[in-house]
Scaffold this active site. Sequence first.
Site, PDB file in Angstrom:
ATOM      1  N   LYS A  82       0.069  24.196 118.971  1.00 45.74           N
ATOM      2  CA  LYS A  82       0.478  23.518 117.747  1.00 45.74           C
ATOM      3  C   LYS A  82       1.998  23.402 117.756  1.00 45.74           C
ATOM      4  O   LYS A  82       2.696  24.170 118.442  1.00 45.74           O
ATOM      5  CB  LYS A  82       0.032  24.319 116.515  1.00 45.74           C
ATOM      6  CG  LYS A  82      -0.076  23.501 115.244  1.00 45.74           C
ATOM      7  CD  LYS A  82      -1.347  22.668 115.201  1.00 45.74           C
ATOM      8  CE  LYS A  82      -1.504  21.985 113.853  1.00 45.74           C
ATOM      9  NZ  LYS A  82      -2.778  21.264 113.754  1.00 45.74           N
ATOM     10  N   GLY A 182      -6.689  18.461  97.153  1.00 45.50           N
ATOM     11  CA  GLY A 182      -5.780  17.838  98.105  1.00 45.50           C
ATOM     12  C   GLY A 182      -6.256  16.461  98.499  1.00 45.50           C
ATOM     13  O   GLY A 182      -7.326  16.311  99.083  1.00 45.50           O
ATOM     14  N   GLY A 184      -4.601  14.096 100.516  1.00 46.12           N
ATOM     15  CA  GLY A 184      -3.868  13.472 101.609  1.00 46.12           C
ATOM     16  C   GLY A 184      -4.783  12.522 102.349  1.00 46.12           C
ATOM     17  O   GLY A 184      -5.824  12.104 101.838  1.00 46.12           O
ATOM     18  N   VAL A 186      -6.855  12.996 104.824  1.00 41.55           N
ATOM     19  CA  VAL A 186      -8.205  13.521 105.030  1.00 41.55           C
ATOM     20  C   VAL A 186      -8.934  13.688 103.700  1.00 41.55           C
ATOM     21  O   VAL A 186     -10.089  13.273 103.543  1.00 41.55           O
ATOM     22  CB  VAL A 186      -8.165  14.862 105.792  1.00 41.55           C
ATOM     23  CG1 VAL A 186      -9.571  15.436 105.924  1.00 41.55           C
ATOM     24  CG2 VAL A 186      -7.544  14.677 107.167  1.00 41.55           C
TER      25      VAL A 186
END
Length: 353
Positions: A82, A182, A184, A186
């Site tokens: 990552k 959330g 966003g 996705v």
Amino acid sequence: MTLTLTEETPPEGFERLVRAEDADSGLRALICIHSTALGPAAGGCRMWDYPDWDAARRDVQRLAEGMTYKNAMADLGLGGGKSVILGDARRDKNPALFRAFGQAVQALEGRYYTAEDVGISPADMAQVAAETPYAVGLEGGQYGSGDPSPFTAEGVFQCMRVGAKHVFGSDDLTGRRVLVQGLGHVGMSLAEKLHAAGATLIVTDINKESTDRAARDLDATVIAPDQVFATQMDIFAPCAMGAVLNDDTVPLLSAKLVCGAANNQLAHPGIAGLLRDRGIRYLPDYVVNAGGIISVAGEIHKAGPGYRRGRLSGIAERIGAMLTRAEAENRTTTEIASDMVKDILATAKRSVA
């Protein structure tokens, strides 16, 4: 460009931790490789306004280890890594910054593939790709996979239906109260799928434009971010940042199923046991949210669309087997998933030896 790379001492069990800095563009980044036992490390780049290097270091290490588990469970022939860029994605982006980051990725000579994550767009990744072939999630081209978010959302949606069948006796989500935390890329994509499936949608996000859109287009009920655990729901879909399930929030959670796209949803491993004790089925995040990396892996391996479709359906099949085994053995789904990953990695290491 004044890019400098500094090798830091990685934690035990990790392979590499590199700090990248470029004063001219403002780049401050970390690249962490957890494991290459199954292949070159792959995992997205996140741009976040971390308060300091230590906070960024903790996050990139946690995320890199999670990618090892995610890629192993999705059978992608890839290891875990990552990267994070320290900065405000709304304010600090510039092409030179991403070109410098691309040079940092290139310096790892193919041991790490990067792609989009929080705060990073396909346009940003195109700048990275100008400096390295190890940047994926690109638009166009024969194997370009583009934004991985819709694939992530589709995997979560499929797993949620499998989980619903185990918990409620049916995979029909009509009328099920699903709270998406959330919105966003996705989270919004998942919310759209849930709306189309007839779910009773509840949403929250700090971005009013996103919640207004969900209310207008998806008939969603909007709640304040601090009201999540005071809200009645059947299914909880955390799609924001991690550690949302902790010692304080789990006792308040009304959902019977947790299935969301956020990474590292559990504040600590013991949370899985607390959820089980309350009769809440938890679907491990690194299994259900693998759709994005599956899409990216198709690009890395130069595979056709059948590669993505097959592995997306494989996610849901694994979740079903995991739930069945957890019930039969009276263990948490995280314990079952962890054992499965350890077996996969051990087999890979034996084959190399």
